[in-house]
Design a protein around this motif. Structure first.
Motif, short mmCIF file in Angstrom:
data_model
loop_
_atom_site.label_atom_id
_atom_site.label_comp_id
_atom_site.label_asym_id
_atom_site.label_seq_id
_atom_site.Cartn_x
_atom_site.Cartn_y
_atom_site.Cartn_z
N ARG A 55 0.85 -1.19 0.00
CA ARG A 55 0.00 0.00 0.00
C ARG A 55 0.88 1.24 0.00
NH1 ARG A 55 -3.87 -1.75 4.98
NH2 ARG A 55 -1.80 -1.92 5.90
N HIS A 56 0.50 2.21 -0.81
CA HIS A 56 1.22 3.48 -0.83
C HIS A 56 0.78 4.28 0.39
CE1 HIS A 56 1.47 7.78 -2.52
NE2 HIS A 56 2.67 7.43 -2.17
N LEU A 57 1.70 4.58 1.30
CA LEU A 57 1.34 5.24 2.55
C LEU A 57 1.53 6.75 2.48
CD1 LEU A 57 3.03 2.77 5.06
CD2 LEU A 57 0.68 2.75 4.23
N SER A 58 2.61 7.17 1.86
CA SER A 58 2.79 8.61 1.76
C SER A 58 3.83 8.94 0.70
CB SER A 58 3.16 9.20 3.12
OG SER A 58 4.53 9.40 3.25
N THR A 59 3.87 10.22 0.36
CA THR A 59 4.83 10.73 -0.59
C THR A 59 5.67 11.76 0.14
OG1 THR A 59 3.39 10.33 -2.47
CG2 THR A 59 5.06 12.04 -2.76
N ILE A 60 6.98 11.62 0.06
CA ILE A 60 7.86 12.62 0.67
C ILE A 60 8.40 13.50 -0.45
CG2 ILE A 60 9.92 13.03 2.07
CD1 ILE A 60 9.67 10.14 3.09
N PRO A 61 7.95 14.74 -0.52
CA PRO A 61 8.49 15.61 -1.55
C PRO A 61 9.93 15.99 -1.21
CG PRO A 61 6.97 16.83 -0.17
CD PRO A 61 6.96 15.42 0.34
N VAL A 62 10.80 15.93 -2.21
CA VAL A 62 12.21 16.23 -1.97
C VAL A 62 12.69 17.36 -2.88
CG1 VAL A 62 14.54 15.28 -1.82
CG2 VAL A 62 12.58 13.82 -1.29
N TYR A 63 12.61 17.14 -4.19
CA TYR A 63 13.17 18.12 -5.14
C TYR A 63 12.09 18.87 -5.92
CZ TYR A 63 17.61 15.80 -4.25
OH TYR A 63 18.73 15.27 -3.66
N THR A 64 10.82 18.59 -5.62
CA THR A 64 9.73 19.15 -6.40
C THR A 64 8.66 19.69 -5.45
OG1 THR A 64 10.12 17.43 -8.04
CG2 THR A 64 8.03 18.55 -8.18
N PRO A 65 8.11 20.87 -5.72
CA PRO A 65 7.02 21.36 -4.88
C PRO A 65 5.89 20.34 -4.87
CG PRO A 65 7.73 23.08 -6.39
CD PRO A 65 8.42 21.81 -6.82
N TYR A 66 5.23 20.23 -3.74
CA TYR A 66 4.17 19.23 -3.60
C TYR A 66 3.01 19.87 -2.85
CZ TYR A 66 2.19 14.54 -2.81
OH TYR A 66 1.40 13.43 -2.81
N PRO A 67 2.00 20.32 -3.59
CA PRO A 67 0.89 21.05 -2.96
C PRO A 67 0.21 20.28 -1.83
CG PRO A 67 0.79 21.29 -5.33
CD PRO A 67 1.86 20.27 -5.05
#
Ligand code: RUQ
Ligand code: CUA
Length: 615
Positions: A75-87
């Motif tokens: 299951r995809h739990l979360s996205t950690i934005p690193v190099y790209t803005p993530y609204p």
């Protein structure tokens, strides 16, 4: 419960078999027998409310992000934005994260690297590279990107990164594209072989804080460096990188860089490099100390390897270095001890710009007939190695020491990296292996021409590998790292007493606007279900700094601050303060509102920015 599941899966399998020939959209057809399916379903089923056993940190490629999955549920739990803005998390909108991005809004993420202590994942940080020459650190205490270091000087195309050494002394880099150095220098393309340079670099990591700073660099011939891995245990202190284009060719590399039968794996004695730098042996180029191996011998050696190799991987005991030409049918196992003996005996066949070349026959232990297109190798706890085969679209399982290939499993389709549970550490955990495949065609509901990629979960707990599950991931899961969930202890609120932001306030009576000429500071409190103040008035042309503190100390109580027409979108976690500064250049009345559904009266959590026009 389990019995009900088995019956359900059984029925599903029977139905699936029945409609298998035409497989209309939305139907399910099992590729395997009903009992296999039931076992696979049970092994990946994480009941509602139950937790996964492992975290998977998967590269998001040129999305610039890291995706977090639970294993075995996938299951995809979360996205950690690193190099790209993530609204979704407001990343890249507030002052701090916007400054961290440094004006770039993308980065091509390839290799996440979990921090290590004594060669084991310690669960503190995740480092990840991107092609513009940067390395980022994600703090696993809160799963947030805390530092983006670079671009490193002289680095062009930071692909061979962000591999860490066994005690996280360094995150290592190597350039994919050679250029004249320092950056900005001119040399015509026909001077490529002599005037363009490759670079191997080390970013220093503070052992207490994880803070990255400039380490050192080593100049190399203009090869294209590809992948790396740090030595461990007996080979601790060494770093290994593959390269293609040892021909030093330009133009159509698929032809021009395939002339020689062998390219190289570089073996770098990074402790010797560290020492040489401390003794002042580096030249400052582009603001960093660079070692020229011609002037400072004893640091880099070249191991000949099958043509155009890709991955290089060190076994858990540090004794073996595995690498191969990516169009070959075998993978080569080099013996670290033999490499050391050859170095001691100066058993060299020549050199490349002063870097000694060792003799292939004298340093290898075996050529393992894994199959076509070997790319990467991971390890299990029991002496088994798993090699991904791009051309064969399969994974080969083989034994270290006997070099016997014992099993193979097809991947759908065209596997690149693979990731076993803690499979690149000194103590791999076994159980699960994930094939990170480049193509997925036809294995999911169609979503148009932009197809997802596939990550397939494989059971490696028994002699025979078994496919358990297909998960679909956004481009591109180059590499991933899987760590035991029990090693991570993320916080869920920021404790109020640790919030050191000078603009933080904890009481609505402290909220409000202060003015200093054209500079306006607004202190805001976010708490269910009001944004205080509920109206903010400024003059057109003012520079407005809004500092928002979410004073909640309850898990999951996030509040947002979406300001219409001004492209401002901030999300504040419980106990956190976020600051955004902007010019109020548009006159008028602009609503702001909480973007995260936080309470029954979430919809009421709103206010107005009133910008008084000049005219
Ligand atoms: S790469 S498919 Cu960027 Cu690591 Cu091997
Ligand atoms: Cu706060 Cu919705």
């Amino acid at each position: 419960m389990k019995k009900a599941l088995i019956i359900l899966v059984g029925i599903a399998a029977a139905v699936a078999f029945y409609c298998a020939p035409s497989a209309p959209k939305g139907s399910r057809k099992g590729p395997t027998g009903a009992s296999d399916m039931a076992v696979a379903a049970q092994k990946t089923y994480v009941a509602p409310g139950d937790l996964d056993e492992f975290y998977l940190f998967s590269s998001g490629g040129h999305s610039g992000q890291i995706y977090v999955y639970g294993v075995p549920s996938m299951r995809h739990l979360s996205t950690i934005p690193v190099y790209t803005p993530y609204p979704a998390t407001g990343y890249g909108f507030d002052d701090e994260t916007r400054a961290m991005l440094g004006g770039l809004t993308w980065g091509d993420v390839h290799h996440p690297a979990l921090s290590e202590t004594n060669g084991e994942y310690d669960g503190r940080w995740l480092f990840v590279n991107e092609m513009n020459g940067r390395v980022a650190r994600v703090d696993l205490k809160d799963f947030k990107t805390r530092q983006i270091f670079g671009p490193m000087p002289n680095i062009s195309g930071n692909h061979g990164s962000a591999f860490v050494t066994p005690n996280t002394e360094y995150s290592m880099l190597a350039t994919r594209f050679s250029i004249p150095i320092p950056k900005g220098k001119y040399a015509a393309i026909d001077k490529y072989a002599s005037d363009y340079k490759g670079i191997i670099a080390a970013v220093k990591i503070d052992p207490k804080t994880g803070t990255m700073s400039q380490g050192f660099e080593i100049m190399t011939p203009p090869f294209d460096w590809d992948l790396g891995d740090a030595g461990k245990k007996v080979s601790d202190g060494w770093m290994f990188w593959t390269c293609y284009n040892s021909e030093r060719a330009t133009g159509k590399l698929e032809v021009t860089a395939s002339q020689r039968d062998r390219d190289y794996i570089a073996a770098v004695d990074w402790r010797a490099a560290e020492k040489a730098i401390a003794e002042g042996k580096g030249d400052v180029i582009g603001g960093v100390k660079v070692i020229d191996p011609k002037k400072v011998p004893g640091i880099v050696y070249l191991l000949p390897c099958g043509k155009s190799p890709h991955g290089v991987d060190v076994s858990p005991d540090g004794k073996y270095i595995v690498g191969s030409g990516k169009l070959q049918g075998v993978t080569t196992v080099f013996n670290f001890e033999k490499v050391q003996t050859a170095i001691r005996n100066k058993d060299f066949t020549g050199d490349e710009d002063g870097i000694p070349v060792l003799k292939y026959e004298n340093i290898k232990d075996a050529e393992v007939p894994v199959g076509l297109g070997p790319l990467h190798t991971q390890f299990g706890p029991d002496g088994y190695a798993y090699t991904s085969l791009f051309v064969d679209s399969a994974i080969a399982k083989w034994k270290l020491g006997t070099w016997e290939v014992v099993d193979k499993i097809p991947m759908s389709y065209s596997i690149g990296h693979l990731c076993a549970a803690e499979g690149d550490t000194v103590s791999p955990k076994g159980k699960y292996l994930i094939g990170l495949n480049k193509l997925s065609h036809g294995r999911h509901l169609s979503v148009g021409p932009s197809q997802p990629e596939s990550s397939q979960l494989v059971d490696i707990s028994e002699e025979k590998m078994k496919l358990l599950y297909d998960a679909f991931t956004e481009p591109e899961p180059h590499n991933a790292q899987m760590i035991e969930a029990k090693k991570l202890h993320p916080i869920e609120v920021y404790p109020k007493e640790e919030n050191k932001n000078p603009l933080a306030i904890w009481d609505v009576k402290d909220a409000g606007v202060t003015r200093n000429g054209p500079n306006v500071t607004v202190k805001v409190v976010l708490v269910r279900s009001t944004i205080t103040p509920t109206a903010i008035e400024v003059n057109q042309g003012d520079t407005v700094k809004i500092a928002m503190t979410n004073i909640e100390q309850t898990t999951d109580e996030l509040h947002g601050f979406g300001l219409l027409d001004y492209n401002i979108n901030i999300v504040v976690d419980p106990g956190e303060t976020k600051v955004v500064t902007f010019k109020a250049d548009k006159p008028g009345v602009f609503p702001y509102y909480c973007t995260n559904f936080c309470s029954a009266l979430h919809q009421e959590m709103q206010g107005y920015l009133i910008v008084k026009g000049k005219g």
